[in-house]
Design an enzyme around this catalytic site. Structure first.
Site, PDB file in Angstrom:
ATOM      1  N   HIS A  99       0.835  -1.209   0.000  1.00  0.00           N
ATOM      2  CA  HIS A  99       0.000   0.000   0.000  1.00  0.00           C
ATOM      3  C   HIS A  99       0.864   1.251   0.000  1.00  0.00           C
ATOM      4  O   HIS A  99       2.001   1.238   0.466  1.00  0.00           O
ATOM      5  CB  HIS A  99      -0.956   0.020   1.197  1.00  0.00           C
ATOM      6  N   HIS A 101       0.659   5.302   1.232  1.00  0.00           N
ATOM      7  CA  HIS A 101      -0.052   6.329   2.005  1.00  0.00           C
ATOM      8  C   HIS A 101      -0.042   7.635   1.222  1.00  0.00           C
ATOM      9  O   HIS A 101       0.989   8.008   0.651  1.00  0.00           O
ATOM     10  CB  HIS A 101       0.672   6.627   3.322  1.00  0.00           C
TER      11      HIS A 101
HETATM   12  P1  AMP Z   1       1.632   0.745   7.469  1.00  0.00           P
HETATM   13  O1  AMP Z   1       2.094   1.096   8.874  1.00  0.00           O
HETATM   14  O2  AMP Z   1       2.392   1.443   6.397  1.00  0.00           O
HETATM   15  O3  AMP Z   1       1.570  -0.767   7.275  1.00  0.00           O
HETATM   16  O4  AMP Z   1       0.166   1.327   7.371  1.00  0.00           O
HETATM   17  C1  AMP Z   1      -0.984   0.615   7.616  1.00  0.00           C
HETATM   18  C2  AMP Z   1      -2.113   1.624   7.687  1.00  0.00           C
HETATM   19  O5  AMP Z   1      -3.337   0.935   7.493  1.00  0.00           O
HETATM   20  C3  AMP Z   1      -2.232   2.381   9.023  1.00  0.00           C
HETATM   21  O6  AMP Z   1      -2.135   3.782   8.767  1.00  0.00           O
HETATM   22  C4  AMP Z   1      -3.613   1.978   9.548  1.00  0.00           C
HETATM   23  O7  AMP Z   1      -4.268   3.039  10.206  1.00  0.00           O
HETATM   24  C5  AMP Z   1      -4.332   1.565   8.270  1.00  0.00           C
HETATM   25  N1  AMP Z   1      -5.383   0.585   8.419  1.00  0.00           N
HETATM   26  C6  AMP Z   1      -5.292  -0.641   8.992  1.00  0.00           C
HETATM   27  N2  AMP Z   1      -6.477  -1.285   8.925  1.00  0.00           N
HETATM   28  C7  AMP Z   1      -7.332  -0.463   8.277  1.00  0.00           C
HETATM   29  C8  AMP Z   1      -8.706  -0.550   7.901  1.00  0.00           C
HETATM   30  N3  AMP Z   1      -9.434  -1.646   8.183  1.00  0.00           N
HETATM   31  N4  AMP Z   1      -9.269   0.503   7.260  1.00  0.00           N
HETATM   32  C9  AMP Z   1      -8.533   1.597   6.976  1.00  0.00           C
HETATM   33  N5  AMP Z   1      -7.233   1.746   7.297  1.00  0.00           N
HETATM   34  C10 AMP Z   1      -6.631   0.733   7.942  1.00  0.00           C
END
Ligand code: AMP
Ligand code: ZN
Length: 142
Positions: A99, A101
């Site tokens: 993903h 951001h």
């Molecule tokens: P990372 O730390 O780069 O793996 O980012 C993962 C991101 O996914 C974090 O910013 C979380 O807040 C977000 N996240 C996790 N689960 C969900 C969800 N079900 N819906 C929306 N965002 C999510």
């Protein structure tokens, strides 16, 4: 449910605030945003990270990231927008499904964070850089 939170969102098993979708990528709002409009773009297919994602979905994720960034810029008029992409636990990755951001910035606080980070940079020299560049170039030849 699968054991991957983002596969569950891609398959509509978990609800998310979806803002854009194409055949290979999906964009939705982060549920714990760093700032207003903080969005995520994922590949619909599961890849753990940048090391294993195929080029086609990778390019599509970045195409969608541009579309979403332009929309966020229009709607929220931030001072700037950062794209961030974490690979591996030590780089801050918590969800092991590729993903990107998209983080709009609205205040000068973040500039202070950048300034502090800049002060912690290494001082290096040409021969160290040259040695590293040689290793990296040869790793890409194979
Ligand atoms: P990372 O730390 O780069 O793996 O980012 C993962 C991101 O996914 C974090 O910013 C979380 O807040 C977000 N996240 C996790 N689960 C969900 C969800 N079900 N819906 C929306 N965002 C999510
Ligand atoms: Zn997944």
């Amino acid at each position: 449910m699968t054991d991957c939170q983002f596969c569950d969102i891609a398959n509509r098993r978990t609800k998310a605030q979806i803002i854009y979708e194409s055949d290979l990528a999906l964009a939705f709002l982060d549920h714990r945003p760093v700032s207003k409009g903080h969005s995520l773009v994922i590949s619909k297919a599961h890849f753990d990270n940048l090391y294993d994602i195929e080029f086609k979905p990778l390019l599509e994720v970045f195409r969608v990231a541009k579309i979403v960034s332009v929309a966020l810029n229009k709607v929220f008029n931030p001072y700037g927008i950062n794209l961030m992409q974490n690979n591996g636990m030590h780089a801050g990755q918590t969800v092991f499904h590729f993903h990107v951001h998209i983080i709009p910035r609205y205040d000068s606080e973040y500039v202070k964070v950048l300034e502090e980070a800049a002060m912690k940079r290494f001082v290096t020299n040409d021969s160290f850089l040259e040695a590293d560049a040689r290793k990296i170039r040869s790793a890409m030849k194979g």
